[in-house]
Each structure stands twice: as structure tokens, then as C-alpha cells.
Motif scaffolding. Structure first.
Motif, PDB file in Angstrom:
ATOM      1  N   TRP A 333       0.803  -1.220   0.000  1.00  0.00           N
ATOM      2  CA  TRP A 333       0.000   0.000   0.000  1.00  0.00           C
ATOM      3  C   TRP A 333       0.840   1.277   0.000  1.00  0.00           C
ATOM      4  N   LEU A 334       2.164   1.141  -0.157  1.00  0.00           N
ATOM      5  CA  LEU A 334       2.946   2.335  -0.491  1.00  0.00           C
ATOM      6  C   LEU A 334       2.414   2.979  -1.765  1.00  0.00           C
ATOM      7  N   SER A 335       1.635   2.206  -2.530  1.00  0.00           N
ATOM      8  CA  SER A 335       1.038   2.736  -3.758  1.00  0.00           C
ATOM      9  C   SER A 335       0.216   3.995  -3.506  1.00  0.00           C
ATOM     10  N   MET A 336      -0.470   4.077  -2.333  1.00  0.00           N
ATOM     11  CA  MET A 336      -1.361   5.209  -2.063  1.00  0.00           C
ATOM     12  C   MET A 336      -0.682   6.329  -1.289  1.00  0.00           C
ATOM     13  N   ASN A 337       0.640   6.239  -1.162  1.00  0.00           N
ATOM     14  CA  ASN A 337       1.422   7.245  -0.464  1.00  0.00           C
ATOM     15  C   ASN A 337       1.711   8.405  -1.424  1.00  0.00           C
ATOM     16  N   VAL A 338       0.636   9.103  -1.822  1.00  0.00           N
ATOM     17  CA  VAL A 338       0.740  10.159  -2.830  1.00  0.00           C
ATOM     18  C   VAL A 338       1.074  11.490  -2.169  1.00  0.00           C
ATOM     19  N   LEU A 339       1.491  12.432  -2.984  1.00  0.00           N
ATOM     20  CA  LEU A 339       1.882  13.756  -2.489  1.00  0.00           C
ATOM     21  C   LEU A 339       1.051  14.829  -3.186  1.00  0.00           C
ATOM     22  N   SER A 340       0.351  15.647  -2.409  1.00  0.00           N
ATOM     23  CA  SER A 340      -0.436  16.744  -2.966  1.00  0.00           C
ATOM     24  C   SER A 340       0.435  17.996  -3.118  1.00  0.00           C
ATOM     25  N   ILE A 341       0.471  18.526  -4.349  1.00  0.00           N
ATOM     26  CA  ILE A 341       1.139  19.799  -4.604  1.00  0.00           C
ATOM     27  C   ILE A 341       0.170  20.944  -4.347  1.00  0.00           C
ATOM     28  N   VAL A 346      -1.549  16.375  -7.920  1.00  0.00           N
ATOM     29  CA  VAL A 346      -1.069  15.296  -7.065  1.00  0.00           C
ATOM     30  C   VAL A 346       0.017  14.510  -7.793  1.00  0.00           C
ATOM     31  N   VAL A 347       0.990  14.005  -7.021  1.00  0.00           N
ATOM     32  CA  VAL A 347       2.062  13.182  -7.576  1.00  0.00           C
ATOM     33  C   VAL A 347       1.794  11.730  -7.189  1.00  0.00           C
ATOM     34  N   VAL A 348       1.826  10.843  -8.192  1.00  0.00           N
ATOM     35  CA  VAL A 348       1.584   9.411  -8.003  1.00  0.00           C
ATOM     36  C   VAL A 348       2.774   8.653  -8.581  1.00  0.00           C
ATOM     37  N   GLU A 349       3.132   7.546  -7.961  1.00  0.00           N
ATOM     38  CA  GLU A 349       4.256   6.739  -8.447  1.00  0.00           C
ATOM     39  C   GLU A 349       4.012   6.310  -9.893  1.00  0.00           C
ATOM     40  N   GLU A 350       5.075   6.293 -10.683  1.00  0.00           N
ATOM     41  CA  GLU A 350       4.993   6.142 -12.136  1.00  0.00           C
ATOM     42  C   GLU A 350       4.239   4.891 -12.597  1.00  0.00           C
ATOM     43  N   VAL A 366      -2.499  14.953 -12.679  1.00  0.00           N
ATOM     44  CA  VAL A 366      -1.658  13.904 -12.101  1.00  0.00           C
ATOM     45  C   VAL A 366      -0.246  13.997 -12.677  1.00  0.00           C
ATOM     46  N   PHE A 367       0.740  14.078 -11.778  1.00  0.00           N
ATOM     47  CA  PHE A 367       2.153  14.024 -12.144  1.00  0.00           C
ATOM     48  C   PHE A 367       2.710  12.677 -11.699  1.00  0.00           C
ATOM     49  N   THR A 368       3.635  12.142 -12.466  1.00  0.00           N
ATOM     50  CA  THR A 368       4.203  10.840 -12.110  1.00  0.00           C
ATOM     51  C   THR A 368       5.723  10.910 -12.082  1.00  0.00           C
ATOM     52  N   VAL A 369       6.305  10.155 -11.167  1.00  0.00           N
ATOM     53  CA  VAL A 369       7.753   9.975 -11.112  1.00  0.00           C
ATOM     54  C   VAL A 369       8.036   8.526 -10.728  1.00  0.00           C
ATOM     55  N   PRO A 370       9.135   7.943 -11.217  1.00  0.00           N
ATOM     56  CA  PRO A 370       9.514   6.601 -10.747  1.00  0.00           C
ATOM     57  C   PRO A 370       9.996   6.683  -9.304  1.00  0.00           C
ATOM     58  N   PHE A 371       9.594   5.708  -8.496  1.00  0.00           N
ATOM     59  CA  PHE A 371       9.974   5.774  -7.072  1.00  0.00           C
ATOM     60  C   PHE A 371      10.150   4.386  -6.457  1.00  0.00           C
ATOM     61  N   ARG A 372      10.184   3.344  -7.270  1.00  0.00           N
ATOM     62  CA  ARG A 372      10.254   1.985  -6.742  1.00  0.00           C
ATOM     63  C   ARG A 372      11.534   1.727  -5.946  1.00  0.00           C
ATOM     64  N   SER A 380       7.317   6.123   0.340  1.00  0.00           N
ATOM     65  CA  SER A 380       7.151   6.583  -1.029  1.00  0.00           C
ATOM     66  C   SER A 380       7.052   8.102  -1.021  1.00  0.00           C
ATOM     67  N   LEU A 381       6.237   8.675  -1.878  1.00  0.00           N
ATOM     68  CA  LEU A 381       6.305  10.106  -2.168  1.00  0.00           C
ATOM     69  C   LEU A 381       5.986  10.997  -0.971  1.00  0.00           C
ATOM     70  N   HIS A 382       4.959  10.651  -0.211  1.00  0.00           N
ATOM     71  CA  HIS A 382       4.603  11.454   0.955  1.00  0.00           C
ATOM     72  C   HIS A 382       5.622  11.262   2.067  1.00  0.00           C
ATOM     73  N   CYS A 383       6.040  10.007   2.274  1.00  0.00           N
ATOM     74  CA  CYS A 383       7.022   9.714   3.331  1.00  0.00           C
ATOM     75  C   CYS A 383       8.337  10.452   3.105  1.00  0.00           C
ATOM     76  N   ALA A 384       8.737  10.589   1.842  1.00  0.00           N
ATOM     77  CA  ALA A 384      10.061  11.119   1.503  1.00  0.00           C
ATOM     78  C   ALA A 384      10.110  12.644   1.506  1.00  0.00           C
ATOM     79  N   THR A 385       9.066  13.277   2.022  1.00  0.00           N
ATOM     80  CA  THR A 385       8.998  14.738   1.995  1.00  0.00           C
ATOM     81  C   THR A 385       8.505  15.290   3.332  1.00  0.00           C
TER      82      THR A 385
END
Length: 407
Positions: A333-341, A346-350, A366-372, A380-385
Motif C-alpha cells: 500500500w505504499l502505492s497510495m502514499n501520494v503527495l499533494s502539490i 497530485v504526484v503518483v508513483e509512475e 496527475v504528475f508521475t515519477v519513478p519511485f520503486r 514513497s512520495l509522501h514519506c520522503a517529503t
């Protein structure tokens, strides 16, 4: 309430605080700081700390954590520093997130250097090495114009605030309206932990799921910042393996006099709960992404439904639990660890195309970046910020709410 007690003392699970007494007179909302200002998870983002994998080590085995290689639990977990290849792969993806944020006009800062291979020794414990600075969200949180450093719950993360300390001093010195609070450090002695927890079979966990007793006892104040979610005047805190009831009480006693309302929330079908941002993720006023495997405890959804919030289940992750990186200790469920700009971006894993489609259907850009490769480091994205500044003020998104303060 007197939280002092012998080892093993158990406070009752905290209910979502609703009742027939009104909140006492609110203190005036503090003047907005130009340096530190963030009241929720979605206001337009202006300044962000993005984590770093530099000098990262494997998280050691200790009373609060028993890391295991995914699909190979019988194989000893690695110790010592991560490989340079693993560090470089994660850093490349973290840099990609930083570049995306800059392209959206966000000021990006990074943590300072730290030797995570160094051991930690205190009068109460010692541990052979530390962990990493990939996930600032676990350690630091902005509450309006105040920076709060969490107690943390694991020995290897005891000094994880240090890579951010120079930045905190910079913010604090730049504006007298910036508050800075370091929560009381727990002992992390053997008696703080319930080590038998790790040996309970799933059947026993299921029997005890409504007591919300995990690997940390209730005697000392313990919380990770990533168990907290900010919704303006209202703050959600998950009781978990990394945040106990004494930690929730401390947050209530600290934040309520400042005009916040703190609500303990529970997800009884999560037998290893750790950090709320893979379970219950607010992305704009009135909308929360929810985990279909981890529903709220019955009755706790009333606060949201009475105030016209929509709770939307996310789709199944692209990766299943068995396909996650072998050293990752987090769930699929790191999949749902999205980041709101912002409330519309919102940024979602690629690779999470089903979630990207859902967010687009909900009218997000929706913006995407690789984060695996960052997953190996527990987030993931929210945790890393860590968002230091968003453009906005404290709002009341729950006008139909009677609240019973702790004090």
C-alpha cells in the motif's frame, strides 16, 4: 490523567473525541510566518524538504523492529551500510521528485550529511548502526507555524532529527513567529517494548485487534510524525506500533491549547500498523483516499460523513506484497502514499496506473515519477517529503463537530 506506571500499564484505547461539550475559546490564530506555514496536506506547496539516501544503512534488529527479507524470512537480514548502487538508485529517484517540485515553483531543500553507520549508545540502550534520512515525514512535522520533532519509536532512529537540525535553526532564526518543539525523548530501554508481540501468531493478533496493543508499552510518550495527518484545525493521530496512547495524549495536551482538535483513529484490520499515510490519505478539502484492506474502526467514520467528506477506496496496487523490493519492510500500500502539490495537483508513483486513473477521474492533474527504488527505505512520495510551507491558513473543515478536549 496520570500516565506514570509500572512496565505494562495499559491506557484504554482512545476514542475519536466527540461529545456534548464545546471546544473552549480558541486562541487567536497566530500571524502567518513567511518561513514556516503549513496547516494541512493539500494547500499550494511553496517549500519542501526532500529526503536523501546518502550514507544509509540497513535498519538493525531491535525490540521495536524485526526486519526480514521479503519471501525469505529464514535468511538473516543484512547489516551495516547499504550498497552504493542501492543508494545511487534511490537518490536518482529522489532527485527526480525534487526536480518535478521545482518545475511547479516549489523551493526544495535537502537534509544535511549524517553518518548512519555510526552506533548509538545511551544509558538505556545501544544499537550497532542508525538508518537513513530518506523519510523526513517520519521525524518532522509542521503544525501551522510550528515545527515539531517526533519522539520516534525505534533505537536506530533516535538521532534521525540531526540531518534536519541545521535547516530547523535556519527557519527558527529567520522569523520570531516560528515555533519549534522537540517532543520528549523516550528511554527506548528494554522495558519500553513488548518483545513477545513479534511472536504472536496472526490468530492472537486478530483476537487482540480491538485492544490496539502493539510492540510499545503505554508508559512513555512515543510517536512518529508520520502517524499524524493534518486537516486544518483537526489533527488525526493513528494508534500504531510507532505511536502509543501516551503519545496521542501528549499531542492533545500540546496542541489543544493552540486551538487544534486532536482525534485518535484506529484501523483494527491492520495487524502491523505503522504510519497513517498508506491507510488514510487526505488529498483536498472533503476528500480522503482510503485503504480497502484497512477500514476505520466502526463509529469513527461519523466525523467525516457528518461533515460531507467523501471516503474513496483506492484500487489494488500494481505490485503485490510478494513483488515488493526484497529489503522493503512496508506493505504494497505504499502505492497510495501520494503527495499533494495543491488541491488540484497530485504526484503518483509512475507505475501505479490504476491510481493515476482514479485521481484523474477525481479531477486532479496527475504528475508521475519513478519511485520503486525508494521503497526499500520504507516510504514513497509522501514519506520522503516534509512540507515546511504551504500557502493557506488554518480552516475548520468540520463545522458539524462537538469536541471534548482532554484538558
Amino acid at each position: 490523567m496520570d500516565l506514570a506506571g509500572v512496565h505494562g500499564t495499559s491506557l484504554e484505547p482512545l476514542p475519536l473525541q466527540m461529545g456534548d461539550r464545546a471546544m473552549p475559546h480558541d486562541p487567536a490564530t497566530p500571524q502567518d510566518s513567511l518561513a514556516v506555514n503549513s496547516w494541512n496536506e493539500w494547500d499550494p506547496l511553496e517549500e519542501m524538504i526532500v529526503g536523501s539516501a546518502d550514507n544509509a544503512s540497513f535498519e538493525p534488529t531491535e525490540p521495536g523492529s524485526r526486519p526480514a527479507i521479503r519471501n525469505r524470512p529464514e535468511t538473516p537480514f543484512p547489516t551495516g551500510p547499504k550498497s552504493q548502487e542501492a543508494v545511487d538508485l534511490a537518490n536518482e529517484e529522489l532527485a527526480g521528485l525534487a526536480d518535478l517540485l521545482r518545475s511547479q515553483g516549489v523551493t526544495v531543500r535537502r537534509p544535511g550529511p549524517h553518518d548512519f553507520s555510526a552506533p548509538v549508545r545511551t544509558p538505556d540502550f545501544e544499537v550497532e548502526n542508525q538508518y537513513c534520512a530518506v523519510c523526513p515525514r517520519d521525524v518532522m512535522i509542521t503544525m501551522g507555524n510550528e515545527i515539531i520533532e517526533a519522539t520516534m519509536s525505534r533505537r536506530a532512529r533516535y538521532f534521525e532529527y540531526q540531518p534536519y537540525r541545521k535547516l530547523v535553526y535556519e527557519y527558527w532564526n529567520s522569523d520570531p513567529r516560528v515555533g519549534w518543539t522537540t517532543a520528549p525523548k523516550p528511554s527506548m530501554a528494554d522495558g519500553m517494548y513488548r518483545e513477545e508481540f513479534w511472536d504472536w501468531p496472526l490468530e492472537k493478533r486478530h483476537e487482540r485487534m480491538h485492544s490496539f496493543e502493539f510492540c510499545v508499552h503505554q508508559d512513555e510518550v512515543v510517536f512518529d510524525a508520520a502517524d499524524i495527518s493534518r486537516l486544518g484545525r483537526d489533527i488525526l493521530v493513528q494508534e500504531s506500533m510507532t505511536t502509543n496512547r501516551a503519545g496521542v495524549h501528549w499531542l492533545k495536551r500540546h496542541l489543544e491549547p493552540r486551538g487544534f482538535r486532536v482525534h485518535a483513529v484506529h484501523f483494527p484490520l491492520d495487524f502491523f500498523p505503522s504510519h497513517i499515510d498508506c491507510t488514510f490519505v487526505p488529498v483536498r478539502p472533503g476528500l480522503i483516499l482510503t485503504n480497502p484492506d484497512r477500514p476505520l474502526r466502526e463509529g469513527e467514520e461519523a466525523m467525516f460523513l457528518r461533515n460531507d467528506w467523501e471516503l474513496v477506496d483506492v484500487p489494488e496496487p500494481v505490485l503485490g506484497n510478494h513483488e515488493m523490493p526484497q529489503y522493503c519492510q512496508s506493505s504494497k500500500w505504499l502505492s497510495m502514499n501520494v503527495l499533494s502539490i495543491s488541491p488540484t495537483k497530485v504526484v503518483v508513483e509512475e507505475q501505479e496506473k490504476p491510481l493515476q486513473d482514479l485521481m484523474a477521474k477525481l479531477d486532479f492533474e496527475v504528475f508521475t515519477v519513478p519511485f520503486r527504488n525508494v521503497f526499500e527505505y520504507g516510504g514513497s512520495l509522501h514519506c520522503a517529503t516534509w512540507d515546511v510551507r504551504r500557502r493557506g491558513t488554518r480552516e475548520d473543515y468540520f463545522p458539524d463537530l462537538d469536541y471534548r478536549p482532554l484538558v
